[in-house]
Scaffold this motif. Structure first.
Motif, PDB file in Angstrom:
ATOM      1  N   ASP A  92      54.397  -9.781 -43.239  1.00  0.00           N
ATOM      2  CA  ASP A  92      55.398  -8.919 -42.609  1.00  0.00           C
ATOM      3  C   ASP A  92      55.509  -9.161 -41.102  1.00  0.00           C
ATOM      4  O   ASP A  92      56.332  -8.548 -40.431  1.00  0.00           O
ATOM      5  N   SER A  93      54.670 -10.040 -40.576  1.00  0.00           N
ATOM      6  CA  SER A  93      54.553 -10.204 -39.126  1.00  0.00           C
ATOM      7  C   SER A  93      55.694 -11.054 -38.575  1.00  0.00           C
ATOM      8  O   SER A  93      55.683 -12.269 -38.659  1.00  0.00           O
ATOM      9  N   ASN A  94      56.698 -10.369 -38.002  1.00  0.00           N
ATOM     10  CA  ASN A  94      57.824 -11.067 -37.380  1.00  0.00           C
ATOM     11  C   ASN A  94      58.051 -10.602 -35.941  1.00  0.00           C
ATOM     12  O   ASN A  94      59.107 -10.779 -35.372  1.00  0.00           O
ATOM     13  N   ILE A 152      49.936 -18.506 -39.240  1.00  0.00           N
ATOM     14  CA  ILE A 152      49.988 -18.488 -37.778  1.00  0.00           C
ATOM     15  C   ILE A 152      51.420 -18.350 -37.275  1.00  0.00           C
ATOM     16  O   ILE A 152      52.382 -18.502 -38.016  1.00  0.00           O
ATOM     17  N   SER A 153      51.527 -18.048 -35.976  1.00  0.00           N
ATOM     18  CA  SER A 153      52.819 -18.093 -35.292  1.00  0.00           C
ATOM     19  C   SER A 153      52.791 -19.259 -34.318  1.00  0.00           C
ATOM     20  O   SER A 153      51.922 -19.323 -33.444  1.00  0.00           O
ATOM     21  N   LYS A 154      53.739 -20.171 -34.469  1.00  0.00           N
ATOM     22  CA  LYS A 154      53.816 -21.309 -33.563  1.00  0.00           C
ATOM     23  C   LYS A 154      54.214 -20.885 -32.154  1.00  0.00           C
ATOM     24  O   LYS A 154      54.025 -21.647 -31.192  1.00  0.00           O
ATOM     25  N   LEU A 155      54.766 -19.675 -32.017  1.00  0.00           N
ATOM     26  CA  LEU A 155      55.249 -19.204 -30.718  1.00  0.00           C
ATOM     27  C   LEU A 155      54.129 -18.664 -29.830  1.00  0.00           C
ATOM     28  O   LEU A 155      54.335 -18.456 -28.637  1.00  0.00           O
ATOM     29  N   ILE A 156      52.956 -18.440 -30.413  1.00  0.00           N
ATOM     30  CA  ILE A 156      51.829 -17.904 -29.645  1.00  0.00           C
ATOM     31  C   ILE A 156      50.964 -19.053 -29.144  1.00  0.00           C
ATOM     32  O   ILE A 156      50.439 -19.836 -29.942  1.00  0.00           O
ATOM     33  N   PRO A 157      50.793 -19.185 -27.812  1.00  0.00           N
ATOM     34  CA  PRO A 157      50.032 -20.314 -27.253  1.00  0.00           C
ATOM     35  C   PRO A 157      48.528 -20.106 -27.318  1.00  0.00           C
ATOM     36  O   PRO A 157      47.840 -20.048 -26.293  1.00  0.00           O
ATOM     37  N   SER A 158      48.016 -20.000 -28.526  1.00  0.00           N
ATOM     38  CA  SER A 158      46.567 -19.852 -28.715  1.00  0.00           C
ATOM     39  C   SER A 158      46.058 -21.013 -29.538  1.00  0.00           C
ATOM     40  O   SER A 158      46.835 -21.786 -30.108  1.00  0.00           O
ATOM     41  N   ASN A 207      47.824 -28.948 -42.915  1.00  0.00           N
ATOM     42  CA  ASN A 207      49.208 -29.387 -42.838  1.00  0.00           C
ATOM     43  C   ASN A 207      49.887 -28.958 -44.139  1.00  0.00           C
ATOM     44  O   ASN A 207      49.900 -29.688 -45.127  1.00  0.00           O
ATOM     45  N   ASP A 208      50.413 -27.725 -44.130  1.00  0.00           N
ATOM     46  CA  ASP A 208      50.995 -27.157 -45.348  1.00  0.00           C
ATOM     47  C   ASP A 208      52.160 -27.987 -45.867  1.00  0.00           C
ATOM     48  O   ASP A 208      52.346 -28.123 -47.080  1.00  0.00           O
ATOM     49  N   GLN A 209      52.958 -28.520 -44.950  1.00  0.00           N
ATOM     50  CA  GLN A 209      54.112 -29.306 -45.374  1.00  0.00           C
ATOM     51  C   GLN A 209      53.669 -30.573 -46.106  1.00  0.00           C
ATOM     52  O   GLN A 209      54.186 -30.904 -47.170  1.00  0.00           O
ATOM     53  N   ASN A 240      58.804 -15.069 -43.782  1.00  0.00           N
ATOM     54  CA  ASN A 240      58.221 -15.042 -42.439  1.00  0.00           C
ATOM     55  C   ASN A 240      57.028 -15.977 -42.208  1.00  0.00           C
ATOM     56  O   ASN A 240      56.999 -16.697 -41.217  1.00  0.00           O
ATOM     57  N   PRO A 241      56.005 -15.963 -43.061  1.00  0.00           N
ATOM     58  CA  PRO A 241      54.799 -16.740 -42.725  1.00  0.00           C
ATOM     59  C   PRO A 241      55.097 -18.230 -42.581  1.00  0.00           C
ATOM     60  O   PRO A 241      55.827 -18.808 -43.392  1.00  0.00           O
ATOM     61  N   GLN A 242      54.501 -18.839 -41.563  1.00  0.00           N
ATOM     62  CA  GLN A 242      54.749 -20.257 -41.314  1.00  0.00           C
ATOM     63  C   GLN A 242      54.283 -21.124 -42.466  1.00  0.00           C
ATOM     64  O   GLN A 242      54.915 -22.131 -42.797  1.00  0.00           O
ATOM     65  N   ASN A 243      53.174 -20.744 -43.112  1.00  0.00           N
ATOM     66  CA  ASN A 243      52.688 -21.604 -44.203  1.00  0.00           C
ATOM     67  C   ASN A 243      53.643 -21.587 -45.397  1.00  0.00           C
ATOM     68  O   ASN A 243      53.826 -22.598 -46.072  1.00  0.00           O
ATOM     69  N   ALA A 244      54.303 -20.452 -45.638  1.00  0.00           N
ATOM     70  CA  ALA A 244      55.292 -20.400 -46.722  1.00  0.00           C
ATOM     71  C   ALA A 244      56.504 -21.265 -46.381  1.00  0.00           C
ATOM     72  O   ALA A 244      57.046 -21.967 -47.247  1.00  0.00           O
TER      73      ALA A 244
END
Length: 341
Positions: free
Chosen positions: A128-130, A151-157, A163-165, A191-195
């Protein structure tokens, strides 16, 4: 019973608070007689150090926060085991919180960990994290943060992931190599990057093999459950009776598909070949057993903690450790659900 203080021990023995503190820490400038007296009284009174006061002096809590979507999920339980094992080796306690795939709960948990003054935070985001504002607040507070898996690619951590893709491409390629020509995909939420990446891997594998992408063959989970696997298997076989391969976002969903096929006498893999993702233990014991993508959960947890530890130690010494991304390898495991001759 109220907490015993250093002052009360000092007054009882007629010595200074400093001497009591040094005796408990085994300083050499305290006589053996005094040290023994202090330790004996402290034990008698069940004295325990004030951890909050210690934290203020050392600027460390020796605790880290861990937020995961589900504790009972096979993959995340493996991650938790890896994190706890490495944390214990290094003298850290782990506060484990479960977001239940809820953004609002995830926000509350982040705020809780910030208020608890944890030394660092490990996170796998909820489906649900958007909204990233609560995660950005962690970095704004200069708290070391490592994201893993979701993960969120937008967060610089720093991030620890697979490599899910690429893994999804290999899973779908496996189906194609087994002769599948019309492959459905049961994907995760949007929403989730891995999906997202697993869906893109599915599309790229089709494209690579000259198979036209058909959006009607993609079914989207809301909760990523066994029940959704059952329901989507029914839809797929009714709407597309010529489908001969299914790639599911996780093994849990794939087991739902496999269960439906077994119940309705759809032969696996002769009629439909099925592959999942994560190498859940159930994939090995169900009949026919399930082909899958092996995802290194324990290793992901151990590596995520080691990256966080490096950042926490740097933070303690006033050193900025640049964020890094570590990608762990995956592999396709062929079992009976795709073992066409």
């Amino acid at each position: 019973m109220k907490d015993i203080t250093l002052k009360e021990i000092a007054e009882t023995l007629g010595i200074s608070i400093t001497t009591v503190s040094k005796a408990l820490k085994n300083y050499p400038d305290v006589s053996a007689k005094t040290r023994h007296a202090v330790i004996a009284l402290a034990q008698k009174l069940n004295y325990t150090p004030n951890s909050f006061a210690v934290n203020l002096r050392t600027k460390e809590s020796k605790t880290i926060g861990l937020i995961i979507p589900e504790v009972v999920h096979h993959f995340f339980s493996g991650v938790v085991n890896g994190i706890i094992a490495e944390a214990e080796k290094n003298g850290y306690l782990v506060i484990i919180l479960q977001s239940n795939e809820s953004l609002e709960l995830e926000k509350k948990q982040v705020a809780l960990l910030i208020n608890k003054r944890v030394d660092g935070i490990l996170m796998a985001l909820s489906n649900d994290s958007n909204d990233d504002d609560h995660i950005k607040e962690i970095l704004h507070r200069n708290i070391p943060l490592v994201q893993f898996d979701k993960i969120s690619k937008l967060i610089p951590s720093s991030k620890v992931l697979i490599n899910d893709q690429k893994a999804a491409m290999e899973a779908v390629q496996h189906l194609i190599d087994k002769g599948c020509k019309k492959i459905a995909h049961i994907r995760g939420p949007v929403n989730p990057q891995n999906a997202i990446d697993r869906f893109l891997g599915y599309k790229k594998a089709l494209e690579k093999n000259g198979i036209s992408y058909d959006s009607s063959l993609v079914y989207t989970c809301k909760q990523v459950t066994f029940e959704e696997g059952l329901a989507f298997a029914e839809q797929i076989t009714q709407e597309h009776p010529d489908v001969d391969g299914i790639f599911a976002i996780t093994d849990l969903v794939a087991v739902g598909v496999l269960t439906y096929c077994n119940k309705h006498e759809i032969r696996i893999p002769e009629d439909i070949a099925i592959i999942g993702f994560s190498n859940w233990f159930m994939s090995q014991v169900i009949t026919p057993n399930l082909s899958t993508v092996d995802q290194p959960s324990y290793e992901m947890g151990a590596v995520a903690f080691s990256v966080l530890l490096e950042e926490m130690l740097g933070h303690k010494d006033g050193i900025v450790v640049p964020p890094k991304t570590i990608e762990l390898p995956t592999s396709v495991i062929e079992r009976e659900s795709t073992a066409r001759t």
